[in-house]
Design a protein around this motif. Structure first.
Motif, PDB file in Angstrom:
ATOM      1  N   ASN A  81      -8.978 -34.068  16.443  1.00 20.02           N
ATOM      2  CA  ASN A  81      -8.829 -35.079  15.398  1.00 20.02           C
ATOM      3  C   ASN A  81      -9.640 -36.311  15.780  1.00 20.02           C
ATOM      4  N   VAL A 110      -4.397 -37.115  10.025  1.00 23.26           N
ATOM      5  CA  VAL A 110      -4.190 -36.435  11.309  1.00 23.26           C
ATOM      6  C   VAL A 110      -2.890 -35.635  11.280  1.00 23.26           C
ATOM      7  N   CYS A 114      -2.584 -31.536  11.691  1.00 26.46           N
ATOM      8  CA  CYS A 114      -1.699 -30.907  12.677  1.00 26.46           C
ATOM      9  C   CYS A 114      -0.716 -29.976  11.991  1.00 26.46           C
ATOM     10  N   GLN A 131      -6.160 -35.441  20.254  1.00 23.83           N
ATOM     11  CA  GLN A 131      -6.087 -36.634  19.418  1.00 23.83           C
ATOM     12  C   GLN A 131      -6.996 -37.709  20.021  1.00 23.83           C
ATOM     13  N   SER A 133      -7.769 -41.127  20.584  1.00 23.50           N
ATOM     14  CA  SER A 133      -7.077 -42.409  20.513  1.00 23.50           C
ATOM     15  C   SER A 133      -7.983 -43.501  21.091  1.00 23.50           C
ATOM     16  N   LYS A 151      -3.491 -46.652  15.683  1.00 26.89           N
ATOM     17  CA  LYS A 151      -3.582 -45.846  16.904  1.00 26.89           C
ATOM     18  C   LYS A 151      -2.249 -45.823  17.660  1.00 26.89           C
ATOM     19  N   LEU A 154      -0.455 -43.134  15.991  1.00 28.75           N
ATOM     20  CA  LEU A 154      -0.966 -41.847  16.461  1.00 28.75           C
ATOM     21  C   LEU A 154      -0.361 -41.478  17.807  1.00 28.75           C
ATOM     22  N   SER A 158       2.004 -38.299  18.597  1.00 34.13           N
ATOM     23  CA  SER A 158       1.509 -37.314  19.555  1.00 34.13           C
ATOM     24  C   SER A 158       2.480 -37.105  20.706  1.00 34.13           C
ATOM     25  N   LEU A 174      -3.977 -36.688  24.351  1.00 39.31           N
ATOM     26  CA  LEU A 174      -4.496 -37.956  23.845  1.00 39.31           C
ATOM     27  C   LEU A 174      -5.707 -38.359  24.675  1.00 39.31           C
TER      28      LEU A 174
END
Length: 274
Positions: A81, A110, A114, A131, A133, A151, A154, A158, A174
């Motif tokens: 992603n 995102v 997933c 991911q 980040s 973020k 995110l 995650s 990440l």
């Protein structure tokens, strides 16, 4: 060794394109996403891989994308992603539409990717989700609050996702990036349409300062791509992969901040329980 199938979002330029190039060079299969026909032609003429045209913010299109890849290749082993952008400006300067757009691209898309990939990974009993980040998800700063908050979201998603999918043989990583020499502060960056001059007078001119950084960032995207691919091929040895010195410095600063907070407040915090 069986070829892996990688789905990498945002491959028209920058880190996404570099990861795609290096993955193809290893012999694996890459499927990329781009936003328009020009980017598709440029990517496919420069990288031995296929790209789909999709606006990932249109999340209803994502299941069709995933089903098309599965129909052709039978699997998606690695989802990267990468697609996203940074919205910069002071918190007060943004309007609701700008904030919503930042979260639609950096978080909601995102999540949908997933969600759409996981059933196929679970059926295979394996898979990796990477991911992309940022160090601003560790420590936010002046002028990057909206980007950083996307973020941070995110990261929270995650952390939970990692624990939820581990029993099914699926890994989540990440990649914590610092400033890279990509187009992040070029055509990719967006600024709040509203500019309040009193912030510039008191703090900093985020627009001018970030534009000066474009192309001069210390991080090498080639090395970062290599590190991400190596971590995937080593079955994700750590959940967080810090990349660039700036990320390590941000982590250390955050640890110090947390430690100071604990030392000053631990007794009163524990007194709240019974």
């Amino acid at each position: 060794m069986k070829q892996k199938v990688w789905l990498i979002t945002g491959v028209s330029k920058g880190l996404g394109r570099e990861i795609a190039k290096q993955v193809v060079a290893t012999g694996d299969i890459v499927i990329g996403t781009v936003r328009n026909k020009e980017d598709k032609v440029a990517f496919e003429s420069g990288v031995d891989a296929k790209a789909f045209i999709i606006d990932l913010a249109e999340t209803k299109l994502i299941p069709t994308l995933i089903n098309s890849i599965i129909k052709e290749h039978g699997q998606i082993d690695v989802l990267v992603n990468n697609a996203g952008f940074g919205a910069f400006g002071m918190i007060e300067e943004f309007d609701e539409e700008e904030v919503t757009n930042q979260f639609n691209v950096n978080v909601i898309a995102v999540w949908k990717l997933c969600q759409s990939v996981l059933p196929f990974m679970r059926d295979k009993g394996q898979g990796t989700i990477v991911q992309i980040s940022s160090r601003v998800a560790i420590t936010a700063g002046i002028g990057n609050g909206i980007y950083a908050s996307s973020k941070f979201a995110l990261e929270g998603m995650s952390e939970a996702l990692k624990q939820e999918v581990e029993p099914f043989g699926i890994k989540v990583m990440l990649a914590e990036l610092g400033a890279l020499r990509t187009d992040f502060f070029g055509a990719s960056v967006k600024y709040a349409k509203n500019s309040l001059p009193f912030y510039t007078e008191k703090l900093t001119d985020i627009r001018t300062n970030t534009k000066k950084l474009n192309g001069k960032q210390s991080g090498d995207p080639i090395k970062v791509a290599q590190a991400i691919i190596e971590a995937v091929n080593k079955n994700v040895p750590t959940f967080r992969l810090p990349l660039t010195a700036g990320t390590i410095d941000a982590m250390k600063a955050k640890i110090t901040e947390f430690q100071n907070s604990i030392e000053l407040n631990e007794n009163i915090a524990r007194s709240m329980d019974y």
